[in-house]
Design a protein around this motif. Structure first.
Motif, PDB file in Angstrom:
ATOM      1  N   THR A  13       0.799  -1.223   0.000  1.00  0.00           N
ATOM      2  CA  THR A  13       0.000   0.000   0.000  1.00  0.00           C
ATOM      3  C   THR A  13       0.833   1.275   0.000  1.00  0.00           C
ATOM      4  OG1 THR A  13      -0.193  -0.166   2.390  1.00  0.00           O
ATOM      5  CG2 THR A  13      -1.996  -1.063   1.097  1.00  0.00           C
ATOM      6  N   CYS A  14       2.128   1.204   0.225  1.00  0.00           N
ATOM      7  CA  CYS A  14       2.929   2.432   0.144  1.00  0.00           C
ATOM      8  C   CYS A  14       4.329   2.116  -0.365  1.00  0.00           C
ATOM      9  CB  CYS A  14       2.971   3.175   1.481  1.00  0.00           C
ATOM     10  SG  CYS A  14       4.197   2.581   2.648  1.00  0.00           S
ATOM     11  N   ALA A  16       7.100   2.346   0.969  1.00  0.00           N
ATOM     12  CA  ALA A  16       7.974   1.632   1.904  1.00  0.00           C
ATOM     13  C   ALA A  16       7.770   0.125   1.806  1.00  0.00           C
ATOM     14  CB  ALA A  16       7.733   2.127   3.331  1.00  0.00           C
ATOM     15  N   CYS A  17       6.557  -0.284   1.445  1.00  0.00           N
ATOM     16  CA  CYS A  17       6.330  -1.715   1.194  1.00  0.00           C
ATOM     17  C   CYS A  17       7.240  -2.191   0.067  1.00  0.00           C
ATOM     18  CB  CYS A  17       4.890  -1.985   0.766  1.00  0.00           C
ATOM     19  SG  CYS A  17       3.622  -1.655   1.976  1.00  0.00           S
ATOM     20  N   PHE A  66       2.974 -10.326   2.896  1.00  0.00           N
ATOM     21  CA  PHE A  66       2.295  -9.967   1.650  1.00  0.00           C
ATOM     22  C   PHE A  66       1.804 -11.235   0.966  1.00  0.00           C
ATOM     23  CE2 PHE A  66       5.381  -6.737   2.699  1.00  0.00           C
ATOM     24  CZ  PHE A  66       4.648  -5.566   2.561  1.00  0.00           C
TER      25      PHE A  66
HETATM   26 MO1  9UX Z   1       3.663   1.604   4.318  1.00  0.00          MO
HETATM   27 MO2  9UX Z   1       3.814  -1.185   3.715  1.00  0.00          MO
HETATM   28  O1  9UX Z   1       3.311   2.694   5.885  1.00  0.00           O
HETATM   29  O2  9UX Z   1       4.049  -2.828   4.656  1.00  0.00           O
HETATM   30  S1  9UX Z   1       5.368   0.078   4.632  1.00  0.00           S
HETATM   31  S2  9UX Z   1       2.001   0.133   4.186  1.00  0.00           S
END
Ligand code: 9UX
Length: 72
Positions: A13-14, A16-17, A66
């Protein structure tokens, strides 16, 4: 030898994922290159099939929380 595997990755979702999964994949023994894209939910992995299998790559992604499947 080297193969390229494409994987569908769910649950990202972002950005960083993406970084997290790329880091996990690049640390796996036998993985030479890993590029993950958030917008397409695709991961492209260059790997040596004599060292690591597609299933082991999928398991590593799933162990990180995931979902992963073969993109074929
Ligand atoms: Mo972003 Mo992803 O805050 O596991 S790191 S959703």
């Amino acid at each position: 030898g080297t193969l390229v595997g494409q994987f569908i990755i769910g649950g990202m979702t972002c950005a960083a994922c993406v970084n997290s999964i790329e880091g996990i994949l690049r640390k796996l023994h036998g993985v030479k290159k890993a590029v993950v894209a958030l917008t397409t939910s695709l991961g492209e992995v260059e790997y040596d099939p004599s060292i690591i299998s597609k299933d082991e790559i999928i398991n590593a992604i799933e162990d990180a929380g995931f979902e992963a499947s073969l993109a074929q």
